[in-house]
Scaffold this active site. Structure first.
Site, PDB file in Angstrom:
ATOM      1  CB  ILE A   1       1.656  -3.382  -3.987  1.00 41.72           C
ATOM      2  CG1 ILE A   1       0.174  -3.765  -3.965  1.00 41.72           C
ATOM      3  CG2 ILE A   1       1.832  -1.918  -3.606  1.00 41.72           C
ATOM      4  CD1 ILE A   1      -0.091  -5.234  -4.105  1.00 41.72           C
TER       5      ILE A   1
ATOM      6  NE  ARG B   1      11.900   6.787   0.080  1.00 40.75           N
ATOM      7  CZ  ARG B   1      12.390   6.022   1.055  1.00 40.75           C
ATOM      8  NH1 ARG B   1      13.335   6.490   1.850  1.00 40.75           N
ATOM      9  NH2 ARG B   1      11.940   4.784   1.229  1.00 40.75           N
TER      10      ARG B   1
ATOM     11  CE  LYS C   1      -2.587  -5.521   2.736  1.00 37.79           C
ATOM     12  NZ  LYS C   1      -1.653  -6.199   3.667  1.00 37.79           N
TER      13      LYS C   1
END
Length: 308
Positions: free
Chosen positions: A14, A37, A90
């Site tokens: 995203i 990470r 979200k």
């Protein structure tokens, strides 16, 4: 005014698809660091933890948190405690209580907290809200069905407790519905379908009403193949309203009234810059509250195991 020095935590799909292009086009922001990470952004200082990033780059003014919701509270608390403005992807958190705590912390630190609901910024949402305010609504039907294998391949976190399952896309529909309807709705009944090998639902059937007994029916399903369905339909005294393609097109009585290219994330970053400059927060928990109500009130039905 100097650009807001921004950092991103959680560099995944995203971020590459939406956040980075939107930030690049917005002069109010300058990306100066990331923490993830595994993911990095070429030419930008990269760290594996938010702690290391905050220690090494004190010039960061704001942080966009894009990791799964189960891990967002801890990172948000660290950023807010360090005096950074925070953008929450979200859903804003795994529970209502933790987001309420973050909102209180942001206020105490004098920084901005933004619970972003990208679907509210879809092109035709505001036009639909205006039209519905001008007439009497008789009923609303939400059909939000997509193929989880296409949108979330091999993402185990989304099937874990707190990952929301089908409510990950379904909450987008709820964010629109809670924005466009003139009065608040509340859940009256629900059925949640859980694969026998998963901790989150693959489908949900929800019934709501408002104080005037307006019926709102929502169907969420992650098993749809072929054409995906992201539609909100309303029957009104002025005719049949269709908000389709995730909120990008509005048709009334079969006639297209509004359509525009998708610009949700650029609009989110414009809003984030606005609240940072104004020194306020934007934390609407209505969509997440409806999901919590569904887990509280919904009947559970176990269905066949799901395998990627």
């Amino acid at each position: 005014m100097s650009p807001i020095n921004l950092a991103i935590v959680g560099v995944g799909k995203i971020v590459r698809d939406q956040h980075l292009p939107s930030i690049a086009k917005n002069p109010d922001f300058k990306l100066i660091a990331t923490a993830s990470r595994h993911g990095t952004v070429e030419g930008i200082q990269s760290f594996t933890t938010i702690d290391a990033m905050l220690d090494a780059v004190p010039a960061v003014d704001a942080v966009s948190l894009c990791m799964p919701p189960q891990y967002r509270y801890e990172a948000a608390h660290k950023a807010l405690s360090a005096g950074k403005h925070v953008f929450l992807e979200k859903p804003p958190g795994a529970t209502l209580s933790e987001v309420a705590d973050l909102e209180s912390l942001a206020a105490s630190k004098g920084v901005s907290l933004f619970a972003s609901w990208h679907s509210r910024y879809a092109a035709a949402v505001e036009a639909t809200k205006s039209f519905l305010a001008s007439t009497t609504i008789k009923s609303v039907h939400v059909i939000w069905k997509e193929d989880v294998r296409h949108w979330h391949p091999n993402q185990d976190w989304i099937w874990q407790a707190g990952g929301l399952g089908v409510f990950d896309p379904g909450i987008n529909a709820l964010s629109i519905v809670t924005h466009i309807l003139p009065k608040a709705i509340f859940l009256t009944g629900a059925t949640l379908e859980f694969p026998e090998n998963r901790d989150a639902p693959i489908a949900a059937d929800l019934h709501f009403k408002n104080a005037d007994d307006l019926p709102v029916h929502a169907e969420f399903d992650w098993r749809q193949t072929g054409k995906q369905s992201w539609d909100i339909l309303a029957e009104t005294e002025a005719g049949h309203v269709q908000l389709t393609e995730g909120g990008s097109k509005l048709s009334i009585n079969g006639e297209l009234k509004f359509s525009a290219p998708e610009e949700e994330y650029p609009a989110l970053y414009r809003r984030f810059a606005e609240i940072v400059k104004a020194g306020k927060s934007d934390v609407d928990l209505a969509p997440l509250r409806h999901v919590a109500d569904a887990f509280m009130l919904g009947k559970r039905k176990f269905v066949d195991a799901f395998h990627d």
